[in-house]
Design an enzyme around this catalytic site. Structure first.
Site, PDB file in Angstrom:
ATOM      1  N   LYS A  88      65.277  23.245  -1.275  1.00 52.69           N
ATOM      2  CA  LYS A  88      64.367  23.822  -2.216  1.00 52.69           C
ATOM      3  C   LYS A  88      63.489  24.631  -1.346  1.00 52.69           C
ATOM      4  O   LYS A  88      62.664  24.327  -0.664  1.00 52.69           O
ATOM      5  CB  LYS A  88      63.512  22.967  -3.225  1.00 52.69           C
ATOM      6  CG  LYS A  88      62.823  23.807  -4.118  1.00 52.69           C
ATOM      7  CD  LYS A  88      61.846  23.200  -4.838  1.00 52.69           C
ATOM      8  CE  LYS A  88      60.452  23.521  -4.469  1.00 52.69           C
ATOM      9  NZ  LYS A  88      60.223  25.117  -4.244  1.00 52.69           N
ATOM     10  N   GLU A 106      55.436  16.616   6.663  1.00 48.81           N
ATOM     11  CA  GLU A 106      54.583  17.220   7.592  1.00 48.81           C
ATOM     12  C   GLU A 106      53.669  18.055   7.052  1.00 48.81           C
ATOM     13  O   GLU A 106      54.148  19.081   6.182  1.00 48.81           O
ATOM     14  CB  GLU A 106      55.598  18.124   8.498  1.00 48.81           C
ATOM     15  CG  GLU A 106      55.107  18.488   9.990  1.00 48.81           C
ATOM     16  CD  GLU A 106      54.236  19.876   9.718  1.00 48.81           C
ATOM     17  OE1 GLU A 106      52.890  19.780   9.283  1.00 48.81           O
ATOM     18  OE2 GLU A 106      54.816  21.020   9.953  1.00 48.81           O
ATOM     19  N   CYS A 157      50.926  25.795  10.758  1.00 43.68           N
ATOM     20  CA  CYS A 157      50.176  24.417  10.565  1.00 43.68           C
ATOM     21  C   CYS A 157      49.488  23.784  11.629  1.00 43.68           C
ATOM     22  O   CYS A 157      48.505  23.208  11.343  1.00 43.68           O
ATOM     23  CB  CYS A 157      51.519  23.677  10.044  1.00 43.68           C
ATOM     24  SG  CYS A 157      52.909  23.557  11.258  1.00 43.68           S
ATOM     25  N   GLU A 178      41.763  23.175   5.876  1.00 47.97           N
ATOM     26  CA  GLU A 178      42.934  24.186   6.372  1.00 47.97           C
ATOM     27  C   GLU A 178      42.800  25.318   5.730  1.00 47.97           C
ATOM     28  O   GLU A 178      43.094  25.444   4.410  1.00 47.97           O
ATOM     29  CB  GLU A 178      44.477  23.402   6.110  1.00 47.97           C
ATOM     30  CG  GLU A 178      45.573  24.207   6.842  1.00 47.97           C
ATOM     31  CD  GLU A 178      46.768  23.642   6.773  1.00 47.97           C
ATOM     32  OE1 GLU A 178      46.958  22.720   5.675  1.00 47.97           O
ATOM     33  OE2 GLU A 178      47.523  23.382   7.727  1.00 47.97           O
TER      34      GLU A 178
HETATM   35  P1  NAI Z   1      52.748  23.431  -1.144  1.00 50.03           P
HETATM   36  O1  NAI Z   1      52.687  22.139  -0.464  1.00 50.03           O
HETATM   37  O2  NAI Z   1      52.356  23.606  -2.918  1.00 50.03           O
HETATM   38  O3  NAI Z   1      54.187  23.916  -1.483  1.00 50.03           O
HETATM   39  C1  NAI Z   1      55.094  23.685  -0.301  1.00 50.03           C
HETATM   40  C2  NAI Z   1      56.180  23.277  -1.225  1.00 50.03           C
HETATM   41  O4  NAI Z   1      56.315  22.213  -1.978  1.00 50.03           O
HETATM   42  C3  NAI Z   1      57.131  24.484  -1.687  1.00 50.03           C
HETATM   43  O5  NAI Z   1      58.370  24.612  -1.909  1.00 50.03           O
HETATM   44  C4  NAI Z   1      56.557  24.202  -3.238  1.00 50.03           C
HETATM   45  O6  NAI Z   1      57.079  24.861  -4.415  1.00 50.03           O
HETATM   46  C5  NAI Z   1      56.687  22.650  -3.294  1.00 50.03           C
HETATM   47  N1  NAI Z   1      55.971  21.971  -4.153  1.00 50.03           N
HETATM   48  C6  NAI Z   1      54.880  22.174  -4.926  1.00 50.03           C
HETATM   49  N2  NAI Z   1      54.418  21.388  -5.699  1.00 50.03           N
HETATM   50  C7  NAI Z   1      55.617  20.236  -5.649  1.00 50.03           C
HETATM   51  C8  NAI Z   1      55.670  19.160  -6.447  1.00 50.03           C
HETATM   52  N3  NAI Z   1      54.660  18.779  -7.487  1.00 50.03           N
HETATM   53  N4  NAI Z   1      56.764  18.420  -6.362  1.00 50.03           N
HETATM   54  C9  NAI Z   1      57.389  18.926  -5.311  1.00 50.03           C
HETATM   55  N5  NAI Z   1      57.513  20.042  -4.630  1.00 50.03           N
HETATM   56  C10 NAI Z   1      56.366  20.771  -4.682  1.00 50.03           C
HETATM   57  O7  NAI Z   1      51.929  24.461  -0.548  1.00 50.03           O
HETATM   58  P2  NAI Z   1      51.333  26.099  -1.222  1.00 50.03           P
HETATM   59  O8  NAI Z   1      50.744  25.939  -2.659  1.00 50.03           O
HETATM   60  O9  NAI Z   1      52.623  26.951  -0.994  1.00 50.03           O
HETATM   61  O10 NAI Z   1      50.350  26.365  -0.116  1.00 50.03           O
HETATM   62  C11 NAI Z   1      49.046  25.863  -0.118  1.00 50.03           C
HETATM   63  C12 NAI Z   1      48.310  25.284   1.182  1.00 50.03           C
HETATM   64  O11 NAI Z   1      49.305  24.396   1.677  1.00 50.03           O
HETATM   65  C13 NAI Z   1      48.229  26.252   2.099  1.00 50.03           C
HETATM   66  O12 NAI Z   1      47.128  27.206   1.807  1.00 50.03           O
HETATM   67  C14 NAI Z   1      48.275  25.392   3.259  1.00 50.03           C
HETATM   68  O13 NAI Z   1      46.986  25.046   3.488  1.00 50.03           O
HETATM   69  C15 NAI Z   1      49.247  24.389   3.162  1.00 50.03           C
HETATM   70  N6  NAI Z   1      50.276  24.703   3.820  1.00 50.03           N
HETATM   71  C16 NAI Z   1      50.698  23.911   4.790  1.00 50.03           C
HETATM   72  C17 NAI Z   1      52.040  24.095   5.402  1.00 50.03           C
HETATM   73  C18 NAI Z   1      52.366  23.270   6.475  1.00 50.03           C
HETATM   74  O14 NAI Z   1      53.079  23.810   7.416  1.00 50.03           O
HETATM   75  N7  NAI Z   1      51.994  22.117   6.828  1.00 50.03           N
HETATM   76  C19 NAI Z   1      52.960  25.150   5.075  1.00 50.03           C
HETATM   77  C20 NAI Z   1      52.468  25.792   3.781  1.00 50.03           C
HETATM   78  C21 NAI Z   1      51.229  25.694   3.313  1.00 50.03           C
END
Ligand code: NAI
Ligand code: MG
Length: 492
Positions: A189, A265, A299, A396
């Site tokens: 996904k 991660e 990240c 972050e």
């Molecule tokens: P997110 O963690 O919500 O999204 C990442 C993935 O998880 C996306 O594919 C999203 O659709 C999915 N997702 C969201 N809610 C879910 C749920 N309840 N069950 C299963 N999958 C779900 O992150 P978002 O909203 O894009 O970004 C928010 C913050 O997250 C950023 O500001 C940053 O701080 C952090 N982040 C960290 C990353 C990393 O590389 N560790 C990458 C992207 C964001």
């Protein structure tokens, strides 16, 4: 393949290309069951690129049923054959790199050259796992003369990967490569912010010859599609990259459903320690170059820089000069070194952090403003003397906002560096080898960089200490996350 679900877009390079909008289920690009679509936006100008089919629970279930059916045959496919397919897939990525990169830049905002680099790097990840596919070995143990025991490293079967928007290509291949090498079938996904290149990779996997249902790609939102994957009782393993909040949610959901194995991660607040004996030009250039890399959405970003007091002024000056030299603009334009933030949500969140930083008593040394226009552009921003417990020092940000603080002793800075719930990466700049090794062993993080930053390669494991994650990606260690050990005990 049905092509009715493709739309044609003209790229800023002048090239015209077709984009898949369907879900890749059981080897076909199909419409979502409820017919719903969502727009994906070009962050450089806020305009909709295409409307993409949106997967919901029923589509997830279709994909799982196709995956189950595919696994019945796939589980008997030799490692060497899996490796051949991965290798062919990698070659197709390289051959189509320019188109993949242009679409990545359009949808995500990465500079075009950086998209191109990550396309080839992602192909290398697939190739690395192609090589490991036929090198998965168990052990034999003779515990008494009566028993002959051996172990097999077997796949989990039906697995899923939920990936974020900051490095869509790397994240896709870091999940799919080891999943396939380990003998699993996988549903990916993509992030709702950047769905396009994941669909291209799905099409290339099909072209490479992967049987229907072995690699499937769903576009969709977290609370619907992502949640349905996390809940699904017939998915045995899920690998996630993204926010801590969502990671915890997936772990909870797994606990409430079928205890699927979860690897996470989750980002960080990675400290860079610059000692007085460091090559300050190198430290300033490397840290500015890598912090603002990928439009400062990484990240492992060195978002907390600690510099020893005696060289603090000199370092900050050099670092700020390097940050000031960054040219913000269209990610397709020559000479531009920082593009837009991925979407309006992230853009507004970063601006809120900048406001918090201004209020919490840090000194704003550079930037601190959005750039007028239609896209989501923010100036490279530097704060110094930031209170250690303030929001911008502890949370972050995922945007071009870096904190530079000073320290006096190695012991003190090590303690401050470790005083965080995160533990993804950390780094040391020094010419003293003993100190580099000593500090590296005292820092609590999954990756330590010495006199460099951001170097991530397929051979070396990557993952988080503390709340930055569970499990490892890349390297041979990632295969442990995608296989389970069976012990066979034979009476002799
Ligand atoms: P997110 O963690 O919500 O999204 C990442 C993935 O998880 C996306 O594919 C999203 O659709 C999915 N997702 C969201 N809610 C879910 C749920 N309840 N069950 C299963 N999958 C779900 O992150 P978002 O909203 O894009 O970004 C928010 C913050 O997250 C950023 O500001 C940053 O701080 C952090 N982040 C960290 C990353 C990393 O590389 N560790 C990458 C992207 C964001
Ligand atoms: Mg987009």
């Amino acid at each position: 393949m049905t092509f009715e679900d493709q739309v044609e877009v003209t790229l800023p390079t002048g090239e015209k290309t077709k984009i898949h909008t369907g879900l890749l289920i059981n080897g076909q690009f199909v419409k979502s069951k409820n017919g719903k679509k969502f727009p994906t936006v070009n962050p450089a100008n806020g305009q909709v690129i295409a409307e993409i089919y949106e997967a919901d629970k029923a589509d997830v279930d279709d994909a799982v049923q196709a995956a189950k059916a595919a696994y019945k045959t796939w589980r008997h496919v030799d490692g060497a054959e899996r490796g051949k397919l991965l290798s062919k897939f990698a070659d197709l990525m390289d051959a189509n790199a320019k188109t993949i990169a242009a679409i990545e830049t359009l949808d995500q905002g990465k500079l075009y050259g950086i998209s191109l680099f990550h396309t080839h790097a992602s192909a290398s990840t697939l190739r690395y796992y192609a090589g490991l596919s036929d090198k998965i070995h168990g052990k034999t143990m003779m515990d008494t003369n009566k028993f002959f025991n051996y172990t097999r490293h077997e796949p989990y079967g039906v697995t899923a990967g939920i990936i974020p928007w900051n490095y869509p290509l790397d994240m896709w291949t870091m999940k799919v490569g080891p999943a396939i090498a380990g003998g699993n079938v996988i549903i990916i996904k993509t992030s709702e912010k950047t769905p396009l290149t994941g669909l291209i990779l799905g099409a290339l996997a099909k072209e490479a010859g992967f049987p229907d249902g072995v690699i499937q790609v769903l576009s969709g939102f977290g609370p619907t599609c992502g949640q349905a994957l996390a809940e699904h009782p017939e998915i045995s393993k899920i690998a996630f990259t993204g926010s801590g909040r969502t990671g915890r949610r997936i772990l909870e959901t797994s606990a409430k459903s079928n205890l699927k194995k979860v690897s996470l991660e989750l980002g960080g607040k990675s400290p860079a320690l610059v000692f007085e004996d460091a090559d300050l030009d190198l430290a300033a250039n490397v840290l500015a170059g890598t912090f603002y890399y990928n439009n400062a959405q990484t990240c492992v970003a060195s978002s907390r820089i600690y510099v020893q007091k005696s060289v603090a002024d000199a370092f900050t000056q050099k670092f700020t000069a390097a940050a000031q030299a960054i040219k913000v603009g269209s990610p397709f334009a020559e000479g531009v070194t920082q593009g837009p933030i991925v979407d309006d949500l992230q853009f507004n969140q970063v601006l809120k952090y900048i406001d918090a930083g201004k209020q919490e008593g840090g000194k704003l040394v550079l930037g601190g403003n959005k750039i007028a226009g239609d896209g989501y552009f923010i100036e490279p921003t530097v704060f110094s003397n930031v209170p250690e417990t303030s929001k911008i020092m502890t949370e972050e940000i995922f945007g071009p906002v870096v904190c530079v603080n000073t320290f006096e002793t190695e012991e003190e800075v090590t303690e401050r560096a470790n005083n965080t719930t995160y533990g993804l990466a950390a780094g040391v700049f020094t010419k003293d080898l003993n100190r580099a090794v000593r500090v590296s062993s005292n820092l609590e993080a999954g990756t330590i960089w010495v006199n460099q930053w951001l170097n991530i390669t397929p051979q070396v494991p990557f993952g988080g200490y503390k709340e930055s994650g569970i499990g490892r990606e890349l390297g041979e260690d990632a295969l442990k996350e995608w296989t389970q050990i069976k012990s066979v005990k034979i009476a002799m």
